[in-house]
Scaffold this motif. Structure first.
Motif, PDB file in Angstrom:
ATOM      1  N   VAL A  54       0.894  -1.254  -0.075  1.00  0.00           N
ATOM      2  CA  VAL A  54       0.107   0.141   0.112  1.00  0.00           C
ATOM      3  C   VAL A  54       0.990   1.325   0.132  1.00  0.00           C
ATOM      4  O   VAL A  54       0.471   2.319  -0.874  1.00  0.00           O
ATOM      5  N   GLU A  55       2.072   1.276   0.852  1.00  0.00           N
ATOM      6  CA  GLU A  55       2.767   2.390   1.081  1.00  0.00           C
ATOM      7  C   GLU A  55       3.662   2.506  -0.212  1.00  0.00           C
ATOM      8  O   GLU A  55       4.354   3.726  -0.187  1.00  0.00           O
ATOM      9  N   PHE A  56       3.893   1.651  -0.913  1.00  0.00           N
ATOM     10  CA  PHE A  56       5.205   1.404  -1.820  1.00  0.00           C
ATOM     11  C   PHE A  56       4.955   2.552  -2.923  1.00  0.00           C
ATOM     12  O   PHE A  56       5.912   3.225  -3.481  1.00  0.00           O
ATOM     13  N   ALA A  57       3.686   2.599  -3.527  1.00  0.00           N
ATOM     14  CA  ALA A  57       3.586   3.247  -4.978  1.00  0.00           C
ATOM     15  C   ALA A  57       3.842   4.540  -4.858  1.00  0.00           C
ATOM     16  O   ALA A  57       4.634   5.063  -5.770  1.00  0.00           O
ATOM     17  N   ASP A  58       3.693   5.387  -3.949  1.00  0.00           N
ATOM     18  CA  ASP A  58       3.997   6.784  -3.861  1.00  0.00           C
ATOM     19  C   ASP A  58       5.327   7.237  -3.112  1.00  0.00           C
ATOM     20  O   ASP A  58       5.630   8.096  -2.837  1.00  0.00           O
ATOM     21  N   SER A  59       6.086   6.035  -2.672  1.00  0.00           N
ATOM     22  CA  SER A  59       7.259   6.324  -1.873  1.00  0.00           C
ATOM     23  C   SER A  59       8.530   6.523  -2.967  1.00  0.00           C
ATOM     24  O   SER A  59       8.421   6.288  -4.069  1.00  0.00           O
ATOM     25  N   ASN A  60       9.522   7.253  -2.044  1.00  0.00           N
ATOM     26  CA  ASN A  60      10.668   7.543  -3.132  1.00  0.00           C
ATOM     27  C   ASN A  60      11.821   6.494  -2.634  1.00  0.00           C
ATOM     28  O   ASN A  60      12.728   6.107  -3.537  1.00  0.00           O
ATOM     29  N   ILE A  61      11.792   6.055  -1.344  1.00  0.00           N
ATOM     30  CA  ILE A  61      12.804   5.158  -0.636  1.00  0.00           C
ATOM     31  C   ILE A  61      12.071   4.326   0.049  1.00  0.00           C
ATOM     32  O   ILE A  61      11.196   4.510   0.843  1.00  0.00           O
ATOM     33  N   ILE A  62      12.725   3.114  -0.237  1.00  0.00           N
ATOM     34  CA  ILE A  62      11.974   1.774   0.849  1.00  0.00           C
ATOM     35  C   ILE A  62      13.300   1.029   1.312  1.00  0.00           C
ATOM     36  O   ILE A  62      14.140   0.616   0.471  1.00  0.00           O
ATOM     37  N   ILE A  63      13.157   1.051   2.729  1.00  0.00           N
ATOM     38  CA  ILE A  63      14.257   0.315   3.351  1.00  0.00           C
ATOM     39  C   ILE A  63      13.652  -1.025   4.064  1.00  0.00           C
ATOM     40  O   ILE A  63      13.091  -0.790   5.200  1.00  0.00           O
ATOM     41  N   MET A  64      14.080  -1.990   3.597  1.00  0.00           N
ATOM     42  CA  MET A  64      13.647  -3.241   4.228  1.00  0.00           C
ATOM     43  C   MET A  64      14.586  -3.521   5.300  1.00  0.00           C
ATOM     44  O   MET A  64      15.360  -4.540   5.052  1.00  0.00           O
ATOM     45  N   ALA A  65      14.456  -3.046   6.547  1.00  0.00           N
ATOM     46  CA  ALA A  65      15.498  -3.714   7.623  1.00  0.00           C
ATOM     47  C   ALA A  65      14.611  -4.572   8.451  1.00  0.00           C
ATOM     48  O   ALA A  65      15.341  -5.318   9.462  1.00  0.00           O
ATOM     49  N   ALA A  66      13.590  -4.919   8.133  1.00  0.00           N
ATOM     50  CA  ALA A  66      12.745  -6.172   8.931  1.00  0.00           C
ATOM     51  C   ALA A  66      13.489  -7.398   8.726  1.00  0.00           C
ATOM     52  O   ALA A  66      14.043  -7.815   7.464  1.00  0.00           O
ATOM     53  N   ALA A  67      13.386  -8.391   9.756  1.00  0.00           N
ATOM     54  CA  ALA A  67      13.724  -9.699   9.754  1.00  0.00           C
ATOM     55  C   ALA A  67      12.339 -10.572   9.366  1.00  0.00           C
ATOM     56  O   ALA A  67      11.863 -11.035  10.300  1.00  0.00           O
ATOM     57  N   VAL A  68      12.220 -10.626   8.121  1.00  0.00           N
ATOM     58  CA  VAL A  68      11.065 -11.297   7.769  1.00  0.00           C
ATOM     59  C   VAL A  68      11.164 -12.711   7.660  1.00  0.00           C
ATOM     60  O   VAL A  68      12.229 -13.433   7.215  1.00  0.00           O
ATOM     61  N   ALA A  69      10.472 -13.615   8.336  1.00  0.00           N
ATOM     62  CA  ALA A  69      10.356 -15.002   8.462  1.00  0.00           C
ATOM     63  C   ALA A  69      10.197 -15.685   7.006  1.00  0.00           C
ATOM     64  O   ALA A  69       9.528 -15.302   6.216  1.00  0.00           O
ATOM     65  N   ASP A  70      11.335 -16.504   6.743  1.00  0.00           N
ATOM     66  CA  ASP A  70      11.199 -17.164   5.543  1.00  0.00           C
ATOM     67  C   ASP A  70      10.063 -18.127   5.300  1.00  0.00           C
ATOM     68  O   ASP A  70       9.556 -18.317   4.129  1.00  0.00           O
ATOM     69  N   TYR A  71       9.774 -18.545   6.402  1.00  0.00           N
ATOM     70  CA  TYR A  71       8.449 -19.611   6.303  1.00  0.00           C
ATOM     71  C   TYR A  71       7.557 -19.359   7.419  1.00  0.00           C
ATOM     72  O   TYR A  71       7.777 -18.853   8.431  1.00  0.00           O
ATOM     73  N   ARG A  72       6.348 -19.978   7.258  1.00  0.00           N
ATOM     74  CA  ARG A  72       5.127 -19.882   7.927  1.00  0.00           C
ATOM     75  C   ARG A  72       4.489 -21.242   8.099  1.00  0.00           C
ATOM     76  O   ARG A  72       5.015 -22.010   7.223  1.00  0.00           O
ATOM     77  N   VAL A  73       3.744 -21.624   9.211  1.00  0.00           N
ATOM     78  CA  VAL A  73       3.075 -22.870   9.256  1.00  0.00           C
ATOM     79  C   VAL A  73       2.024 -23.107   7.992  1.00  0.00           C
ATOM     80  O   VAL A  73       1.305 -22.012   7.672  1.00  0.00           O
ATOM     81  N   ARG A  74       2.046 -24.230   7.386  1.00  0.00           N
ATOM     82  CA  ARG A  74       1.004 -24.324   6.485  1.00  0.00           C
ATOM     83  C   ARG A  74      -0.473 -24.028   6.713  1.00  0.00           C
ATOM     84  O   ARG A  74      -1.198 -23.456   6.297  1.00  0.00           O
ATOM     85  N   GLU A  75      -0.681 -24.731   7.899  1.00  0.00           N
ATOM     86  CA  GLU A  75      -2.058 -24.486   8.614  1.00  0.00           C
ATOM     87  C   GLU A  75      -2.192 -24.266  10.097  1.00  0.00           C
ATOM     88  O   GLU A  75      -1.491 -24.857  10.879  1.00  0.00           O
ATOM     89  N   TYR A  76      -2.614 -22.792  10.147  1.00  0.00           N
ATOM     90  CA  TYR A  76      -2.639 -22.263  11.492  1.00  0.00           C
ATOM     91  C   TYR A  76      -3.883 -23.070  12.218  1.00  0.00           C
ATOM     92  O   TYR A  76      -4.996 -23.557  11.943  1.00  0.00           O
ATOM     93  N   ALA A  77      -3.681 -23.613  13.495  1.00  0.00           N
ATOM     94  CA  ALA A  77      -4.296 -24.093  14.320  1.00  0.00           C
ATOM     95  C   ALA A  77      -5.397 -23.384  15.101  1.00  0.00           C
ATOM     96  O   ALA A  77      -4.745 -22.447  15.955  1.00  0.00           O
ATOM     97  N   LEU A  78      -6.654 -23.678  14.980  1.00  0.00           N
ATOM     98  CA  LEU A  78      -7.329 -22.562  15.650  1.00  0.00           C
ATOM     99  C   LEU A  78      -7.595 -22.743  17.084  1.00  0.00           C
ATOM    100  O   LEU A  78      -7.626 -21.760  17.669  1.00  0.00           O
ATOM    101  N   GLN A  79      -7.195 -23.882  17.415  1.00  0.00           N
ATOM    102  CA  GLN A  79      -7.353 -24.210  19.108  1.00  0.00           C
ATOM    103  C   GLN A  79      -5.963 -24.682  19.355  1.00  0.00           C
ATOM    104  O   GLN A  79      -5.099 -24.922  18.475  1.00  0.00           O
ATOM    105  N   LYS A  80      -5.858 -24.346  20.872  1.00  0.00           N
ATOM    106  CA  LYS A  80      -4.253 -24.538  21.423  1.00  0.00           C
ATOM    107  C   LYS A  80      -4.114 -26.097  21.042  1.00  0.00           C
ATOM    108  O   LYS A  80      -4.836 -26.985  21.084  1.00  0.00           O
ATOM    109  N   MET A  81      -2.850 -26.299  20.319  1.00  0.00           N
ATOM    110  CA  MET A  81      -2.394 -27.698  19.921  1.00  0.00           C
ATOM    111  C   MET A  81      -2.256 -28.460  21.388  1.00  0.00           C
ATOM    112  O   MET A  81      -1.483 -28.035  21.966  1.00  0.00           O
ATOM    113  N   LYS A  82      -2.742 -29.798  21.270  1.00  0.00           N
ATOM    114  CA  LYS A  82      -2.356 -30.601  22.649  1.00  0.00           C
ATOM    115  C   LYS A  82      -1.171 -31.238  22.674  1.00  0.00           C
ATOM    116  O   LYS A  82      -0.692 -31.882  21.345  1.00  0.00           O
ATOM    117  N   LYS A  83      -0.704 -31.484  23.720  1.00  0.00           N
ATOM    118  CA  LYS A  83       0.393 -32.508  23.775  1.00  0.00           C
ATOM    119  C   LYS A  83      -0.002 -33.732  23.648  1.00  0.00           C
ATOM    120  O   LYS A  83      -0.931 -34.321  23.917  1.00  0.00           O
TER     121      LYS A  83
END
Ligand code: C5P
Length: 391
Positions: free
Chosen positions: A258-287
């Protein structure tokens, strides 16, 4: 040179106060609007009338001289572009470093959020005092510019370090500081920071140790250089620019796009996770009874690479954290991502980078050039990165 600039000049009670008349004259000759705040002790050395005549403004001393509805320590701080304290005594330096606000000058310093320049002057034994040196370090770490005193004959009869630096030096530092404030004027700078959080279930997540300090320092530096700043971050911050709080890599991608289109400089200093879980569990996963379980991870989009593919005139800067072969890995990454600059961090060093207040980086550019910034506070690194990429 200083037309339209509002300079707030703080004078404290040291004998060097007599030299400040010349500084006020130089500011005035160059078109600045100068307002003087003197501590009550400063008036033992200078008369209010002299300061008033030279600055062509009222001289501010007492906190409770009510002139307007808005408290003076707030309005003086708000309207000034820079706050120069010269000479600065050990007493005032100590109070400002510790956040004590017991007169108009120290109250203004407490309310002041822009650039402050401090020119100390005192006896050499006071200058060498540990408490004074510690207080100066505190101020410096907060971004205050300290103009080192010079060595020579001191008014107290000693010879040593403590004499106010030259008026010319204070004048030049003021001009530089004020021109610095407009380097990114009219430019929109978007910065990402912090480690993304990839939820597994309502109580667990995958993340990393990124503190978000480098991105925050970049956002602050860009703001002080006059830019319109947008900080997209996973951390909590309070700052005088737009902050978009996000959690996961996908949230970050949405906000960045959203912010990129009218920006002049963009600096990606974030540490973005390379992976996420395929399926988020809606309830707490049980042992379970099983000794091991498997979480299936899917790749997150590479936000930086995606931006580079659709960029127009933006300058795009990536960050990379490497624990070995820093330059070689960074060179391969800049080619792979297609960004204009890549800021490479060596995370094998414990004294810099992740979580630390200091950093040491090498900036690579897409044409094969590189620029090393030696170990310094992240605020200094941030300023140098912005100056370098802005040409
Ligand atoms: O590939 P690597 O993670 O080392 O690249 C780091 C750079 O790429 C950083 O600027 C980071 O913000 C960005 N990045 C990204 N999207 C990802 C992973 C990293 O934008 N999924």
């Amino acid at each position: 040179m200083l037309r339209g600039k509002n300079i707030l000049l703080g004078i404290t009670g040291g004998i060097a106060a007599y030299k400040i008349c010349d500084l006020i004259r130089q500011y005035k000759k160059n078109g600045a609007n100068v307002k003087v705040i003197a501590t009550p002790n400063a008036l033992n050395f200078m008369t209010k009338l002299t300061l008033q005549n030279l600055s062509q403004n009222e001289v501010y001393v007492q906190e409770f001289d009510v002139r307007e509805w808005k408290p003076e320590h707030i309005s003086l701080a708000d309207e000034a572009d820079v706050f120069v304290i010269a000479p600065a005594t050990a007493n005032t330096i100590g109070k400002i470093a510790q956040g004590i606000a017991d007169n108009l000058l120290t109250s203004v310093a407490c309310a002041f959020s822009k650039k402050m320049i401090v020119a100390p002057a005192m006896n050499c034994n006071m200058w060498n005092n540990h408490a004074v040196q510690e207080n100066l370090k505190v101020l410096q770490a907060r971004g205050v510019e300290i103009l080192q005193p010079e060595s020579g004959f001191l008014a107290c009869g000693y010879v040593g370090k403590g004499r106010l630096c030259s008026i010319d030096k204070i004048f030049r530092a003021t001009v530089e500081c004020l021109s610095f404030q407009t380097i990114l004027k009219g430019k929109k700078v978007v910065i990402t920071s912090g480690g993304t959080i990839e939820d597994i279930d309502p109580v667990r997540y995958i993340s990393n140790y990124s503190s978000g300090k480098m991105g925050f320092a970049l956002a602050n530096a860009a703001k002080s250089m006059g830019a319109e700043v947008v900080l997209i971050t996973t951390k909590d911050h309070d700052a005088p620019y737009k902050i978009i709080k996000v959690k996961s890599a996908l949230d970050m991608q949405n906000a960045v796009e959203v912010e990129f289109a009218d920006s002049n400089i963009i600096i990606m200093a974030a540490a973005v996770a390379d992976y996420r879980v395929r399926e988020y569990a809606l309830q707490k996963m049980k042992k379970s009874e099983q000794d091991s379980i498997t979480l299936e991870l899917v790749k997150n989009p590479d936000i930086l690479k995606g931006l580079c593919e659709k960029k127009k005139s933006q300058i795009i800067v990536g960050f990379c954290a490497e624990s070995e072969n820093l330059i070689q890995n960074a060179q391969e990454k800049i080619a792979k991502k297609g960004c204009d600059y890549l800021v490479a961090n060596d995370i094998s060093r414990k004294d810099i980078g992740f979580g630390a207040d200091e950093n040491e980086v090498v900036i690579l550019d897409k044409n094969g050039g590189s620029y090393r910034i030696e170990k310094s506070p992240k605020s200094v690194i941030a300023r140098k990165i912005l100056e370098y990429i802005n040409g």
